[in-house]
Motif scaffolding. Structure first.
Motif, short mmCIF file in Angstrom:
data_model
loop_
_atom_site.label_atom_id
_atom_site.label_comp_id
_atom_site.label_asym_id
_atom_site.label_seq_id
_atom_site.Cartn_x
_atom_site.Cartn_y
_atom_site.Cartn_z
N TRP A 243 -84.93 3.17 -20.51
CA TRP A 243 -84.34 2.09 -19.70
C TRP A 243 -84.60 0.73 -20.36
N ASP B 255 -84.92 -0.02 -23.46
CA ASP B 255 -83.97 -0.20 -24.56
C ASP B 255 -82.56 -0.44 -24.04
N GLY B 256 -82.22 0.29 -22.97
CA GLY B 256 -80.87 0.15 -22.41
C GLY B 256 -80.63 -1.23 -21.83
N ILE B 257 -81.52 -1.71 -21.00
CA ILE B 257 -81.26 -2.99 -20.33
C ILE B 257 -81.34 -4.16 -21.32
N THR C 264 -80.52 -4.05 -24.41
CA THR C 264 -79.25 -4.01 -25.15
C THR C 264 -78.13 -4.56 -24.29
N ASP C 265 -78.18 -4.28 -22.99
CA ASP C 265 -77.16 -4.77 -22.07
C ASP C 265 -77.25 -6.29 -21.92
N THR D 91 -74.68 1.07 -17.76
CA THR D 91 -75.26 0.51 -18.98
C THR D 91 -76.53 -0.30 -18.74
N SER D 92 -77.00 -0.35 -17.48
CA SER D 92 -78.35 -0.89 -17.28
C SER D 92 -79.38 0.05 -17.89
N CYS D 93 -79.00 1.31 -18.07
CA CYS D 93 -79.92 2.30 -18.64
C CYS D 93 -79.33 3.01 -19.87
N HIS D 94 -78.08 3.49 -19.73
CA HIS D 94 -77.45 4.24 -20.82
C HIS D 94 -76.77 3.25 -21.78
N GLN D 95 -76.96 3.48 -23.08
CA GLN D 95 -76.42 2.50 -24.03
C GLN D 95 -74.98 2.82 -24.42
N GLU D 96 -74.17 1.75 -24.45
CA GLU D 96 -72.76 1.87 -24.84
C GLU D 96 -72.61 2.45 -26.24
N ASN E 146 -82.92 7.11 -26.20
CA ASN E 146 -84.35 7.30 -26.42
C ASN E 146 -85.03 7.35 -25.06
N GLY E 147 -85.03 8.50 -24.46
CA GLY E 147 -85.62 8.61 -23.12
C GLY E 147 -84.58 8.60 -22.02
N ILE E 148 -83.41 8.01 -22.29
CA ILE E 148 -82.28 8.04 -21.37
C ILE E 148 -81.12 8.60 -22.19
#
Lengths: 422, 234
Positions: free
Chosen positions: A412, A414-416, A418-419, B171-176, B181-183
């Motif tokens: 998460w 890394d995801g946020i 990046t967002d 995309t708060s968690c999953h990357q576009e 890495n973990g998600i």
């Protein structure tokens, strides 16, 4: 304007901004202009989405004083030794380079709502069609007797990540054997409801290794706190005998500090402490007050588009706004920013505005591979952002589940980020 | 016999070194492992198609990133253009820890730790590479499906523009970019796989507290819209 500490810092930062961004005004070239104040989870996300989705049709300026942004989320993990400070730092290069956002490293110091302009400490005046304020939090003056911002180096709040977090960790590491780390916890509402208690967990994790006879003392004005059963279960399991919490029934809300003497008085009983983490009551970042859109400590907003209830051309995101049921968190700010970006783009360029929908999840780390989480979904009603559904980790979960939850939190992060930053 | 030989190697691995898989594993056990760990994304055998992952027929001694019609991650294509070839050894390393071997692979797999397991899995996969004419019949070409979705739900054509807006919740968690890495990565999945997965969460067949919560308030049309958007995301 008073020449207080903030203004001085602002002027210094603005000097640098002048060199790197000499012609910010008038860059709109007839395009609608959005000015975003604050480059955190709300502001960076909103700026990025508006710039990305409008394909250059909207001129976006982001005003943020720091060149390197350190996320508050995961900064407790730095205290626990699970993250390096560098891994929490993010620059604005991607937002400027990949999305064409004008990034101005400066302090926003004024808002003229009639002229629709923002002025900065560096001397700029920026016109806007829509203004998005995402300034985070400031502290309420006099909230903890004996403490004000001038003593933040002696008794750090560490509730804005970066040097304050590093300072707090250094003070904890320097505690004498068997010494006391004290936390003055804040009253509701405040940024990151599980934050103080995750911090206690991370400090305990650190002390268990370097100073196992040390004590942790929490003075708390709240009867209950976020994920309480999970934290208390974890503290008993991992840090038995180390942590003492004094709630309001025993005077946890009646505290006073003496930074000179390094004492904390709880309901009149004076304790000597070796590191003192004062997290005062919070309010919206100052620019919201300056803009005149606050009521009490926060800026009330409409749920559908995060527009201010006092000015339809201003939107307020994240910790600074009073929106209803969402907790003040980076995840919430990021979620609100995307709804706001969609609405602002629709208002300025006529694109489809889809119905608002919000979500939040907060992960906390209690000890190595012992992660927990809480989350909820929300919708916009006439009155507020209202909770729809939610979940929370359960006590007694298996070690595998907790380890997986921690791994998920890393994903998460890394995801946020990046967002937010691209 | 083979397992007894591998076992001491595993012990050594536990002491610090990383054990390699051995040629000559048990393909029958490998098939079980394939079904449990791989088949939700990969097909192999006669009629195998690309799904979330590329089909795996003929993977041994093939250059990486070459299956027609499959969109690989940028990192996989970088490795491919640098000459990565799938051999027993490179497949072994990749399966052991995909993200160490290809850092931002879209493969949502944490890795197969046991060298014995990898020996068996590779023995199974190798059967589909030796000679295409010998590919066994009745192989598990159907992906492991944990949920049945009504055909009329699968037939809904989603609106990718609406899906793009809805995707901002993901995309708060999953990357576009598909980095994971973990998600897990959720990009470029076949729409029917995406729809099936979301309905499995919505109906509580798959358990994950965040995903069940997020899926529970998505309508059939909204799930289709998300599937349509993520299927073709660049």
């Amino acid at each position: 304007m008073k020449l207080n500490r903030r203004a001085f810092i602002g002027t210094a930062a603005a000097g640098a901004a002048t060199l790197s961004a000499p012609t910010v005004m008038g860059q709109g070239n007839g395009r609608p202009r959005v000015v975003v104040v604050g480059g955190g989870a709300g502001g960076a996300t909103a700026a990025r989405y508006i710039a990305k989705d409008s394909n250059g049709e909207i001129d976006v300026t982001l005003i943020e004083p720091t060149r390197h942004y350190y996320t508050c989320f995961f900064s407790n993990l730095y205290l626990g030794g699970f993250r390096e400070m560098d891994s929490l730092g993010h620059s604005y290069g991607g937002l400027a380079g990949d999305y064409g956002i004008n990034v101005l490293h400066d302090w926003a110091t004024g808002v003229d709502r009639d002229a629709k302009t923002v002025s900065t400490a560096g001397g700029y005046t920026l016109p806007y069609d829509r203004l998005i304020l995402s300034p985070g939090i400031d502290f309420v003056d006099g909230a903890v007797p004996g403490w004000d911002i001038s003593v933040q180096d002696r008794m750090p709040h560490a509730y804005k990540a970066g040097s304050q977090t590093e300072l707090l960790k250094a003070q904890i590491e320097a505690m004498p054997e068997g010494g006391t780390y004290a936390m003055v916890a804040p009253p509701n509402p405040f940024r990151c409801p599980p934050g103080p208690y995750e911090r206690v967990s991370m400090v305990a994790h650190l002390l268990k290794q370097i100073n196992p006879t040390a004590k942790i003392l929490i003075a708390d004005p709240k009867q209950n706190f976020s994920k309480q059963a999970l934290f208390e279960e974890g503290w008993n399991r991992h840090y038995a005998g180390m942590i003492e919490r004094i709630g309001p029934d025993f005077g946890g809300g009646n505290v006073e500090v003496d930074p000179e003497a390094m004492t904390l008085s709880i309901d009149g009983a004076v304790e000597n402490v070796d590191a003192c983490n004062v997290i005062p009551a919070m309010k919206a970042g100052r620019i919201a007050d300056i803009a005149g859109i606050t009521e009490g400590n926060w800026a009330p907003v409409n749920a559908a588009d995060l527009s201010s209830k006092m000015d339809e051309n201003i939107h307020v995101l994240g910790d600074a706004c009073a929106q209803g049921d969402m907790p003040k968190s980076g995840f919430s700010a990021n979620s609100q920013a995307k709804v706001c970006a969609n609405a602002v783009r629709g208002a300025l360029t006529g694109t489809t505005v889809f119905p608002a929908r919000f979500a939040n999840t907060c992960w906390s780390l209690i000890d190595t591979d012992d992660g927990v989480k809480v989350g909820a979904t929300y919708e916009a009603t006439e009155e507020k952002i209202a909770k729809v559904d939610g979940f929370i980790s359960e006590t007694g979960e298996s070690a595998d589940v907790r380890a997986a939850t921690y791994q998920e939190s890393i994903g998460w992060y890394d995801g946020i980020t990046t967002d937010m930053f691209g | 016999m083979m397992r007894r030989v591998v076992f001491p190697v595993l012990l050594i691995a536990g002491l610090g070194g990383s054990a390699a898989a051995q040629v000559g594993g048990d393909p029958e056990r490998g098939e079980e492992l394939f079904r449990s760990d791989c088949a939700s994304c990969h097909q192999v055998g006669q009629g195998a198609r690309n799904r979330v992952g590329p089909h795996l027929n003929g993977i041994f001694d093939r250059q990486a990133g070459q299956v027609e019609g499959f969109r690989y991650s940028e990192d996989m294509m970088l490795r491919a253009s640098a000459g990565l070839k799938w051999t027993f050894e490179t497949l072994d390393k990749y399966i052991e820890n995909p993200r160490v071997f290809v850092s931002r692979t879209r493969m949502n797999y944490a890795g197969m730790e046991s060298a014995e397991d990898r020996s068996d899995l590779l023995a199974y996969l190798r059967q589909f590479s030796a000679d295409p004419a010998d590919i066994p019949e009745a192989a598990p070409t159907a992906a492991a499906v944990d949920h049945d979705v009504a055909p009329e739900i699968l037939a809904i054509v989603g609106d990718p523009a609406y899906g793009e807006y809805l995707s901002t919740e993901c995309t708060s968690c999953h990357q576009e970019s598909g980095a994971a890495n973990g998600i897990p990565s959720i990009t470029n999945w076949p729409a029917d796989v995406f729809v099936t997965a979301m309905h499995a969460y919505k109906d509580g067949v798959r358990e994950h507290n965040v995903m069940e919560m997020m899926a529970s308030r998505l309508s059939n049309e909204e799930i289709a819209a998300l599937a349509a958007y993520f299927e073709n995301i660049e």
